[in-house]
Design a protein around this motif. Structure first.
Motif, mmCIF file in Angstrom:
data_model
loop_
_atom_site.group_PDB
_atom_site.id
_atom_site.type_symbol
_atom_site.label_atom_id
_atom_site.label_comp_id
_atom_site.label_asym_id
_atom_site.label_seq_id
_atom_site.Cartn_x
_atom_site.Cartn_y
_atom_site.Cartn_z
ATOM 1 N N MET A 26 0.833 -1.175 0.000
ATOM 2 C CA MET A 26 0.000 0.000 0.000
ATOM 3 C C MET A 26 0.880 1.240 0.000
ATOM 4 S SD MET A 26 -3.230 -0.835 2.504
ATOM 5 C CE MET A 26 -3.922 0.777 2.331
ATOM 6 N N ILE A 27 0.362 2.280 -0.517
ATOM 7 C CA ILE A 27 1.055 3.554 -0.558
ATOM 8 C C ILE A 27 0.528 4.393 0.608
ATOM 9 C CG2 ILE A 27 1.499 5.599 -1.942
ATOM 10 C CD1 ILE A 27 0.816 3.825 -4.409
ATOM 11 N N SER A 77 -3.254 5.951 1.345
ATOM 12 C CA SER A 77 -4.081 5.476 2.463
ATOM 13 C C SER A 77 -4.571 6.644 3.314
ATOM 14 C CB SER A 77 -3.280 4.516 3.341
ATOM 15 O OG SER A 77 -2.900 3.380 2.613
ATOM 16 N N ILE A 78 -3.694 7.600 3.575
ATOM 17 C CA ILE A 78 -4.088 8.784 4.343
ATOM 18 C C ILE A 78 -5.168 9.559 3.594
ATOM 19 C CG2 ILE A 78 -3.285 11.008 5.260
ATOM 20 C CD1 ILE A 78 -2.399 8.602 6.906
ATOM 21 N N ALA A 79 -5.011 9.698 2.284
ATOM 22 C CA ALA A 79 -6.018 10.400 1.480
ATOM 23 C C ALA A 79 -7.351 9.668 1.528
ATOM 24 C CB ALA A 79 -5.531 10.539 0.038
ATOM 25 N N VAL A 106 -15.469 2.449 6.533
ATOM 26 C CA VAL A 106 -14.451 2.292 5.490
ATOM 27 C C VAL A 106 -13.147 2.960 5.920
ATOM 28 C CG1 VAL A 106 -13.818 2.990 3.143
ATOM 29 C CG2 VAL A 106 -16.033 1.955 3.570
ATOM 30 N N ALA A 107 -13.232 4.115 6.558
ATOM 31 C CA ALA A 107 -12.022 4.797 7.032
ATOM 32 C C ALA A 107 -11.252 3.930 8.016
ATOM 33 C CB ALA A 107 -12.390 6.137 7.669
ATOM 34 N N VAL A 108 -11.958 3.306 8.949
ATOM 35 C CA VAL A 108 -11.306 2.435 9.924
ATOM 36 C C VAL A 108 -10.704 1.214 9.231
ATOM 37 C CG1 VAL A 108 -11.734 0.944 11.916
ATOM 38 C CG2 VAL A 108 -12.763 3.213 11.816
ATOM 39 N N ARG A 111 -6.775 -0.012 9.010
ATOM 40 C CA ARG A 111 -6.379 -1.368 9.412
ATOM 41 C C ARG A 111 -5.634 -2.070 8.286
ATOM 42 N NH1 ARG A 111 -4.089 -4.835 12.341
ATOM 43 N NH2 ARG A 111 -4.959 -6.915 12.309
ATOM 44 N N MET A 112 -6.057 -1.857 7.044
ATOM 45 C CA MET A 112 -5.335 -2.441 5.903
ATOM 46 C C MET A 112 -3.912 -1.900 5.839
ATOM 47 S SD MET A 112 -8.101 -2.731 2.830
ATOM 48 C CE MET A 112 -8.782 -1.101 2.960
ATOM 49 N N GLN A 113 -3.739 -0.615 6.111
ATOM 50 C CA GLN A 113 -2.401 -0.017 6.113
ATOM 51 C C GLN A 113 -1.536 -0.663 7.184
ATOM 52 O OE1 GLN A 113 -0.960 2.146 4.057
ATOM 53 N NE2 GLN A 113 0.904 2.226 5.251
#
Length: 122
Positions: A1-2, A6-8, A106-108, A112-114
């Motif tokens: 992941m980038i 992810s932050i965006a 989705v944000a959470v 978590r994916m990051q």
């Protein structure tokens, strides 16, 4: 992941979630703006799917469980369309709130994916 992507994604999902929750609690029914905010969240998730396919091939493999990452990603990608479908079937203020809760979820999940991709040791 980038990381910056992810932050965006998290920022857009939180903004869309807060917008929908506030609009719903203010008594607004689903509109083009609230549905459009979730469409933007979904487009970013589709881009994340593409990134997740290409990243390991480019030498950026996940450090955590790949299965857990993909379960999160597929689940997160299903939430916005499901909540928009709900909002279109039941056009009430509460369906707008549900869209907001889905965007916040989705944000959470993206965060978590990051964490799965970068922090965990396999």
């Amino acid at each position: 992941m980038i990381f910056w992507f992810s932050i965006a994604q998290v920022a857009v999902a939180v903004a869309a979630g807060l917008f929908c929750v506030i609009a719903g609690l203010a008594g607004r029914r689903p509109s083009d703006f609230t549905v459009g905010s979730l469409v933007l969240v979904e487009l970013l998730l589709i881009a994340q799917i593409v990134v997740a396919i290409i990243a390991p091939l480019a030498g950026n493999p996940p450090s955590g469980s790949l299965l857990e990452f993909w379960v999160y990603l597929v689940s997160a990608a299903l939430l916005p369309p499901a909540s928009v479908l709900w909002a279109l079937l039941e056009r009430s203020r509460w369906s707008t709130v549900i869209m907001g809760i889905a965007a916040l979820s989705v944000a959470v999940m993206v965060w978590r994916m990051q964490v799965i991709w970068t922090v965990q040791i396999a």
